[in-house]
Design a protein around this motif. Structure first.
Motif, mmCIF file in Angstrom:
data_model
loop_
_atom_site.group_PDB
_atom_site.id
_atom_site.type_symbol
_atom_site.label_atom_id
_atom_site.label_comp_id
_atom_site.label_asym_id
_atom_site.label_seq_id
_atom_site.Cartn_x
_atom_site.Cartn_y
_atom_site.Cartn_z
ATOM 1 N N THR A 179 50.297 24.361 79.807
ATOM 2 C CA THR A 179 49.423 23.421 79.105
ATOM 3 C C THR A 179 48.538 24.081 78.061
ATOM 4 N N GLY A 180 48.500 25.400 78.047
ATOM 5 C CA GLY A 180 47.620 26.102 77.121
ATOM 6 C C GLY A 180 46.251 26.393 77.706
ATOM 7 N N ILE A 181 45.960 25.853 78.889
ATOM 8 C CA ILE A 181 44.671 26.119 79.543
ATOM 9 C C ILE A 181 44.778 27.458 80.260
ATOM 10 N N GLN A 182 44.013 28.438 79.805
ATOM 11 C CA GLN A 182 44.084 29.759 80.411
ATOM 12 C C GLN A 182 42.729 30.306 80.835
ATOM 13 N N THR A 183 41.682 29.539 80.605
ATOM 14 C CA THR A 183 40.344 29.974 80.994
ATOM 15 C C THR A 183 39.713 28.864 81.827
ATOM 16 N N SER A 184 39.191 29.234 82.996
ATOM 17 C CA SER A 184 38.596 28.219 83.873
ATOM 18 C C SER A 184 37.648 28.867 84.878
ATOM 19 N N ILE A 185 36.868 28.025 85.496
ATOM 20 C CA ILE A 185 36.016 28.428 86.616
ATOM 21 C C ILE A 185 36.401 27.547 87.790
ATOM 22 N N THR A 186 36.685 28.166 88.918
ATOM 23 C CA THR A 186 37.040 27.447 90.134
ATOM 24 C C THR A 186 35.905 27.622 91.125
#
Length: 188
Positions: free
Chosen positions: A140-147
């Motif tokens: 999806t192109g989402i490669q940066t996140s906080i879980t």
């Protein structure tokens, strides 16, 4: 061997282990869930004063309980991954600290290496959630996140795990940058 053939045959077994319950999910490389279950974590009252032996006994019983269902899928497993609450040194394969299991500097690497016929790896439970999100969003192109993973320990059975905290909340945090989990100093 072609890539499609390999992808159809290899599967992952992932466990989340908590003092009161555990969960198992088996997926293939295409993110298809082949098996999902949740059950009460077995405990051995005689080992409560020896957290390391108690944890080994618990993992052995969980693998034993699930082995029939895992075998019934008739697939080849790349390995077993276990998410645990706490600080895990994934390079040295040591649980540095897990308050819910009362473990400190527990070296699981040599102990569990090929114990079940495939490699076994452990990781912090919040990081496992982040790895799963990375897998789901990889195209999806989402490669940066906080879980953020929160757990209510208010219903903890004090007799099974004496000395542990009651009526508290556990919070785990995982940061992903450019598709990679970021580890803090000493894996915290």
């Amino acid at each position: 061997w072609n890539k499609k053939n390999i992808n159809q045959k290899l599967k992952f077994a992932g466990f989340e282990i908590e003092p009161e319950h555990y969960a198992l999910v088996v997926t293939d490389l295409a993110d298809n869930v082949l098996l999902s279950l949740r059950s009460e974590t077995p405990s051995n009252e005689a080992l409560l004063n020896d957290p390391s032996r108690s944890f080994i006994w618990t993992v052995d019983r969980i693998i034993e309980e699930c082995s029939g269902k895992l075998s019934a899928l008739r697939v080849n497993y790349l390995g077993i991954s276990i998410g645990v609450p706490g600080i895990v040194d994934i390079d040295k394969r040591i649980i540095l600290r897990s308050d819910p299991f009362m473990l400190k500097n527990f070296c699981y690497g040599e102990l569990f290496n090929d114990r079940y016929g495939v490699p076994l790896f452990m990781e912090n439970d919040a990081n496992c959630c982040a790895w799963y999100q990375n897998t789901r969003t990889r195209n999806t192109g989402i490669q940066t996140s906080i879980t953020i993973l929160t757990k209510n320990y208010g219903n903890r059975n004090q007799n099974r795990y004496p000395g542990n905290y009651l009526n508290s909340t556990g919070i785990g945090l995982a940061i992903t940058c450019e598709g990679r989990i970021q580890y803090g100093k000493n894996y915290s």
